[in-house]
Scaffold this motif. Structure first.
Motif, mmCIF file in Angstrom:
data_model
loop_
_atom_site.group_PDB
_atom_site.id
_atom_site.type_symbol
_atom_site.label_atom_id
_atom_site.label_comp_id
_atom_site.label_asym_id
_atom_site.label_seq_id
_atom_site.Cartn_x
_atom_site.Cartn_y
_atom_site.Cartn_z
ATOM 1 N N TYR A 9 3.259 -0.224 -1.971
ATOM 2 C CA TYR A 9 2.584 0.610 -0.987
ATOM 3 C C TYR A 9 3.568 1.642 -0.441
ATOM 4 C CZ TYR A 9 -1.517 -2.515 -0.752
ATOM 5 O OH TYR A 9 -2.647 -3.232 -1.042
ATOM 6 N N ALA B 146 -2.257 8.428 5.347
ATOM 7 C CA ALA B 146 -3.483 7.870 4.769
ATOM 8 C C ALA B 146 -4.501 7.462 5.835
ATOM 9 C CB ALA B 146 -3.131 6.660 3.891
ATOM 10 N N HIS C 299 -7.279 -0.513 -0.434
ATOM 11 C CA HIS C 299 -8.705 -0.664 -0.163
ATOM 12 C C HIS C 299 -9.065 -2.145 -0.220
ATOM 13 C CE1 HIS C 299 -9.107 3.601 -1.978
ATOM 14 N NE2 HIS C 299 -8.954 3.667 -0.670
ATOM 15 N N LYS D 280 -4.381 -1.772 -5.079
ATOM 16 C CA LYS D 280 -3.145 -0.990 -5.085
ATOM 17 C C LYS D 280 -3.227 0.239 -4.186
ATOM 18 C CE LYS D 280 -4.403 1.573 -9.297
ATOM 19 N NZ LYS D 280 -4.634 2.850 -8.623
ATOM 20 N N ASP D 281 -4.458 0.657 -3.850
ATOM 21 C CA ASP D 281 -4.659 1.817 -2.983
ATOM 22 C C ASP D 281 -4.963 1.416 -1.538
ATOM 23 O OD1 ASP D 281 -4.358 3.705 -5.114
ATOM 24 O OD2 ASP D 281 -6.370 3.143 -5.785
#
Length: 487
Positions: A445, A454, A24, A21-22
């Protein structure tokens, strides 16, 4: 948990990366597949082997986890034709590197058609693109043209073929970035061009529907519960997105099998005076953002040649230590025109050459020359871009791709271009771009601004080479290229 699956279908391998979810990467699976070279300058892939490698890597990466959405990025220009009902390919995929239609392109140029094609598509009349590959299949596979005219066959680039298979034939679609690389798509009107299709005798019924990069492309149940496919972009555009190059004048360069530099030009399609390509960087909410692109056919493929062709290395990582140990007094130059030269030369007929060999030349000098060729070719692109944009110097390059992991290659890139080279913390920017498109469309996102914030720097390379050495080395490269070109 939220998971986004990115399918990264490349020229030599298929990869699947599961992002959390991040954004990664959690798990990666990769599988190489066979390269077929039926004639000199011809390159083909088995579509079913591509499909099998995608399915295997996706299942390995997912490993039973729930997936919210799928994003796809793919080798561009590679051309497939298959049966509209059964999905069976009628011929191997003809790969972007393939040069078999060089003579056809020369004929079309001689007939005066390149100006129209460049005006509509932003591309040069070259066998690199899908259009003449598609025409070749229709002209050379028995019964293909009659079947196409009867509506029995469909065309697609790799993304279209994968979506067709993933949705069991329910979706015959592509996105604007892949459409823009076919040489059949008007990048200003956003439509397939009937005049170019007519010129090549390609039935427009074969062509897929064109969508935004973030859109509803279809639904697959191949990995369990139904999962929507929400993001698609050609590999170089996906890398541009993954590098967050959302503002005009931002520049990224990807070093994989080939090397591709894209310069964001915003709402304006800039016509190059230096044989660069005008293309679509991405399209969101029905609005295209344009780019200038320089395409180098051979970058990492030169290192593969050292491994597979010459057998002087066992893996790509060895090139750094070899290059470090090379004799500095030798100036061995490799012009890696194995399948012709791309931008800004666009010479389909020239072939690779090595200059400056002595009795003392060996694997170390060959390795250094292969890495340096990437830097030299990038400078060719940057100088052409700066000329087209009316600007010069002080470029900042955001780099990615497998070869970007080499500190040696990136330092030389900085040195020979007199440019700052920024390598991000996430080198998998192509897959990240596809994942972000799907995750953004799914609402999990951030938007463009949040995604750009980011982006994070891992290492910055700054020039260390003196100006005189830089000028002399580049002059040596230009002389070698002039001796290699076919005319």
């Amino acid at each position: 948990m939220t998971h986004i699956l990115a399918i990264d279908q490349g020229t030599t391998s298929s990869r699947a990366i599961l992002f959390d979810k991040d954004m990664h990467p959690l798990r990666t699976a990769q599988q190489e597949f066979t390269q077929h070279f039926p004639n000199s300058g011809w390159v083909e892939h088995d579509p079913d082997e591509i499909w099998d490698s995608v399915v295997a890597t996706c299942r390995d990466a997912v490993e039973g986890r729930d997936v919210t959405a799928i994003g796809i990025t793919n080798q561009r220009e590679t051309t497939l034709v298959w049966d509209r009902v059964t999905g069976a390919p009628i011929h191997n995929a003809i790969v972007w590197q393939d040069r078999r239609t060089a003579e056809r392109c020369s004929e079309l140029k001689a007939q005066g058609h390149e100006a129209l094609i460049t005006e509509r598509t932003g591309l040069l009349l070259d066998p690199y693109f899908s259009a003449t590959k598609l025409a070749w299949i229709l002209d050379n596979v028995e019964g293909a043209r009659a079947r196409a005219e009867a509506g029995e066959l469909v065309f697609g680039t790799v993304d279209t073929f994968l979506i067709w298979r993933l949705t069991d034939g329910a979706s015959h679609v592509t996105d604007a970035t892949n459409a823009a690389r076919t040489m059949l798509y008007d990048i200003k009107s956003g439509q397939w061009d009937k005049d170019i299709c007519g010129l090549l005798n390609i039935p427009m019924s074969m062509l897929p529907e064109v969508k935004d990069c973030a859109a509803k492309f279809g639904v697959t149940d191949l990995f369990g519960d139904p999962v929507p496919i929400l993001g698609v972009a050609g590999d170089q555009q996906a890398a541009t997105i993954g590098q967050a190059c959302f503002e005009p004048s931002m520049l990224k360069s990807t070093y994989g099998t080939g090397c591709f530099a894209l310069l964001n030009t915003g709402d304006t399609p800039v016509t190059s005076q230096n044989r660069l390509l005008t293309t679509i960087a991405y399209q969101l909410d029905g609005k295209p953002t344009y780019a200038l692109e320089g395409s180098i056919f051979i970058a990492g493929a030169a290192v593969q040649w050292l491994r597979d062709g010459l057998g002087i290395i066992d893996n790509a990582a060895e090139t750094t230590s070899l290059a470090d140990a090379a004799d500095p007094a030798q100036e061995v130059i490799l012009v890696p025109a194995f399948t012709g030269m791309g931008a800004p030369y666009w010479d389909a007929d020239c072939r690779g050459a090595i200059f400056g060999l002595t009795r003392g030349s060996g694997p170390k000098e060959f390795a250094r020359a292969a890495l340096e060729a990437v830097g030299f070719q990038t400078r060719d692109l940057l100088e052409a871009m700066q000329s087209d944009m009316g600007a010069g110097g002080n470029a900042v390059l955001r780099v990615d791709g497998g070869m970007a992991a080499s500190d040696w290659a990136m330092q030389f890139l900085s040195d020979i271009n007199d440019a700052q080279v920024d390598r991000p913390t996430v080198l998998e920017t192509t897959a990240l771009g596809a994942a972000w498109l799907a995750g953004m469309k799914a609402g999990v996102y951030p938007d463009q601004a949040g995604f750009a914030e980011a982006w994070a720097l891992e290492h910055r390379f700054t020039p260390k080479m003196d100006a005189n050495t830089r000028a002399a080395r580049y002059a040596g490269w230009k002389d070698a290229v002039s001796r290699t070109l076919s005319q």
